[in-house]
Scaffold this active site. Structure first.
Site, PDB file in Angstrom:
ATOM      1  N   CYS A  95     127.904  67.029 -55.329  1.00 17.34           N
ATOM      2  CA  CYS A  95     127.095  67.194 -56.537  1.00 17.34           C
ATOM      3  C   CYS A  95     125.760  66.480 -56.337  1.00 17.34           C
ATOM      4  O   CYS A  95     125.734  65.274 -56.045  1.00 17.34           O
ATOM      5  CB  CYS A  95     127.824  66.618 -57.748  1.00 17.34           C
ATOM      6  SG  CYS A  95     126.816  66.592 -59.254  1.00 17.34           S
TER       7      CYS A  95
ATOM      8  N   CYS B 103     122.500  75.237 -60.386  1.00 18.99           N
ATOM      9  CA  CYS B 103     123.280  74.679 -59.279  1.00 18.99           C
ATOM     10  C   CYS B 103     124.754  75.063 -59.393  1.00 18.99           C
ATOM     11  O   CYS B 103     125.345  74.997 -60.469  1.00 18.99           O
ATOM     12  CB  CYS B 103     123.146  73.161 -59.262  1.00 18.99           C
ATOM     13  SG  CYS B 103     124.119  72.353 -57.973  1.00 18.99           S
TER      14      CYS B 103
ATOM     15  N   CYS C 124     129.279  72.416 -56.761  1.00 15.90           N
ATOM     16  CA  CYS C 124     130.686  72.037 -56.949  1.00 15.90           C
ATOM     17  C   CYS C 124     131.603  73.248 -56.850  1.00 15.90           C
ATOM     18  O   CYS C 124     132.710  73.165 -56.300  1.00 15.90           O
ATOM     19  CB  CYS C 124     130.873  71.333 -58.284  1.00 15.90           C
ATOM     20  SG  CYS C 124     130.391  72.313 -59.736  1.00 15.90           S
TER      21      CYS C 124
ATOM     22  N   ASP D  28     142.806  57.574 -70.316  1.00 15.28           N
ATOM     23  CA  ASP D  28     143.587  58.607 -69.640  1.00 15.28           C
ATOM     24  C   ASP D  28     145.084  58.360 -69.824  1.00 15.28           C
ATOM     25  O   ASP D  28     145.872  58.583 -68.914  1.00 15.28           O
ATOM     26  CB  ASP D  28     143.232  58.622 -68.145  1.00 15.28           C
ATOM     27  CG  ASP D  28     143.714  59.890 -67.459  1.00 15.28           C
ATOM     28  OD1 ASP D  28     143.944  60.892 -68.149  1.00 15.28           O
ATOM     29  OD2 ASP D  28     143.878  59.853 -66.220  1.00 15.28           O
TER      30      ASP D  28
ATOM     31  N   CYS E 220     143.803  73.468 -57.969  1.00 15.36           N
ATOM     32  CA  CYS E 220     143.079  72.223 -57.704  1.00 15.36           C
ATOM     33  C   CYS E 220     143.910  71.289 -56.824  1.00 15.36           C
ATOM     34  O   CYS E 220     145.089  71.029 -57.106  1.00 15.36           O
ATOM     35  CB  CYS E 220     142.748  71.542 -59.033  1.00 15.36           C
ATOM     36  SG  CYS E 220     141.933  69.947 -58.860  1.00 15.36           S
TER      37      CYS E 220
ATOM     38  N   CYS F 100     134.350  73.682 -53.481  1.00 16.20           N
ATOM     39  CA  CYS F 100     135.764  73.466 -53.805  1.00 16.20           C
ATOM     40  C   CYS F 100     136.634  74.166 -52.759  1.00 16.20           C
ATOM     41  O   CYS F 100     136.553  75.391 -52.607  1.00 16.20           O
ATOM     42  CB  CYS F 100     136.073  74.009 -55.203  1.00 16.20           C
ATOM     43  SG  CYS F 100     137.827  73.850 -55.645  1.00 16.20           S
TER      44      CYS F 100
ATOM     45  N   CYS G 103     134.031  68.112 -55.178  1.00 19.62           N
ATOM     46  CA  CYS G 103     133.074  68.539 -56.202  1.00 19.62           C
ATOM     47  C   CYS G 103     132.150  67.399 -56.610  1.00 19.62           C
ATOM     48  O   CYS G 103     131.033  67.646 -57.077  1.00 19.62           O
ATOM     49  CB  CYS G 103     133.797  69.114 -57.417  1.00 19.62           C
ATOM     50  SG  CYS G 103     134.882  67.966 -58.279  1.00 19.62           S
TER      51      CYS G 103
ATOM     52  N   CYS H  67     141.287  64.889 -54.688  1.00 20.67           N
ATOM     53  CA  CYS H  67     140.197  65.559 -53.980  1.00 20.67           C
ATOM     54  C   CYS H  67     138.898  65.191 -54.685  1.00 20.67           C
ATOM     55  O   CYS H  67     138.845  65.166 -55.909  1.00 20.67           O
ATOM     56  CB  CYS H  67     140.414  67.074 -53.997  1.00 20.67           C
ATOM     57  SG  CYS H  67     139.098  68.023 -53.204  1.00 20.67           S
TER      58      CYS H  67
END
Length: 367
Positions: free
Chosen positions: A256, A199, A202, A141, A222, A206, A252, A249
């Site tokens: 799940c 499904c 998520c 990342d 978001c 949110c 989600c 956050c």
């Protein structure tokens, strides 16, 4: 020779603490249109770097010349004993995304990937024909890398409707890291198909409806983006929806169904520091800038500035109990040197006063 090396790489990865390691090629053509459309829709918000380096993100060899393989690794991070729902249900507590509770994952993952790369290099030097020219570069990342797509291609999981990588046996509470190399290693098959089915948990949970469609995230809505990447004023319409989430956050992920299988991490580096897994909002709001710098040293929370941290806390306090202590803390921050903080403090004060006024008009809480 290369087959044996690929097998050894996975063994060495597990020895270094990675739960899963896979190898893939660099063909990301299946993702190019989706990424470009996401950018064209403006869903990246203020994250201009996403558009600036899109070609290098979509072609690993442009980022690191001669790259023909990517080694993708997974490291679980959910702390033992973590109870995110309990914190979210307590409006006097600050919710910090579980990935940011301990040591900055960039340092932890990249250090281990670098160790793995050195071990691969040592082994490759002893193989006929591989003595010269082997190259490696580790990421987590930290560069324009399409890490979830690469991990999916390497067999580490599938990209869920919330845009995160999912594994049937481990859920999604994990970090990803990559090693780019020019070693022509054998690749793994994308072993896991899409198991999200019908499904939409998520998307439904949110808080800000940021998941506008399956695998389509509007970052501008978001909460992770708003509390971390967004540097300015948080849109007023979204502030009440943020609740007590002050850095990131996880909703989600929390809801799940596949995360019922999530494994807790045994990594000491990811254990919560300074009680941030369930800290009192007012206690955090009382931190001076020096305390913020000292208590977030070596933490991913440093991605946000002190002013952003205070901004986020002010919103959370404004969404919490209208207590005398909360109003007093906010009143004391009306002269904060940051205009950004002052704006959100005023909003929070107004919100708590309105709540108090409604309570006085209707003390029973009935309609």
């Amino acid at each position: 020779m290369l087959e044996a090396l690929a097998s050894d790489i996975k063994t060495w990865g597990r020895e270094l603490g990675f739960q899963k390691v896979g190898i893939t090629d660099t063909d990301l053509s299946a993702y190019k249109d989706k990424v470009r459309q996401w950018l064209a829709d403006g869903f990246h918000g203020e994250m201009g770097y996403m558009a600036e380096h899109v070609e290098r993100r979509l072609d690993p060899a442009l980022l690191e010349p001669e790259t023909c393989r990517v080694i993708s690794a997974r490291l679980d991070y959910l702390p033992e004993g973590s109870d995110p729902v309990r914190v979210l249900d307590d409006a006097s507590r600050a919710y910090v995304s579980r990935y940011a509770l301990g040591r900055d994952y960039h340092k932890v993952v990249r250090r281990r990937l670098a160790t793995l790369a050195r071990r691969i290099d040592d082994a490759a030097r002893g193989c006929d024909g591989l003595e010269q020219g082997a190259r490696y570069r580790a990421f987590t990342d930290s560069a324009p890398v399409l890490e979830k797509a690469l991990a999916a291609k390497a067999g580490l999981g599938w990209i869920g409707k919330h845009t995160l990588l999912l594994d049937r046996d481990a859920g999604s509470w994990f970090f990803l890291g990559e090693i780019y190399t020019n070693l022509p290693l054998p690749v793994d098959e994308p072993a896991q198909q899409d198991h999200c089915g019908k499904c939409q948990a998520c998307m439904t949970v949110c808080p800000t409806r940021a998941i506008v469609g399956p695998r389509r995230l509007d970052a501008r809505r978001c909460i992770s983006y708003l509390t971390i990447e967004h540097r300015g004023s948080i849109p007023e319409a979204l502030r009440p929806l943020m609740g007590n989430r002050v850095f990131g956050c996880d909703d989600c992920q929390i809801y799940c169904p596949w995360n019922r299988h999530a494994r807790h991490s045994t990594e000491t580096d990811f254990r919560p520091r300074h009680g941030l897994d369930a800290a009192d909002l007012l206690a955090l709001f009382a931190w001076s800038e020096a305390e913020f710098q000292q208590r977030t040293e070596g933490s991913a929370i440093r991605r946000a500035s002190y002013a952003q941290w205070r901004r986020n806390l002010a919103v959370a306090i404004g969404n919490g109990p209208a207590s005398d202590a909360a109003l007093a803390a906010l009143e004391g921050a009306r002269t904060d040197p940051s205009p950004l903080v002052r704006e959100h403090v005023e909003w929070a004060i107004s919100r708590l006063r309105e709540r108090r006024a409604r309570t006085r008009r209707n003390p029973s809480g009935s309609g």
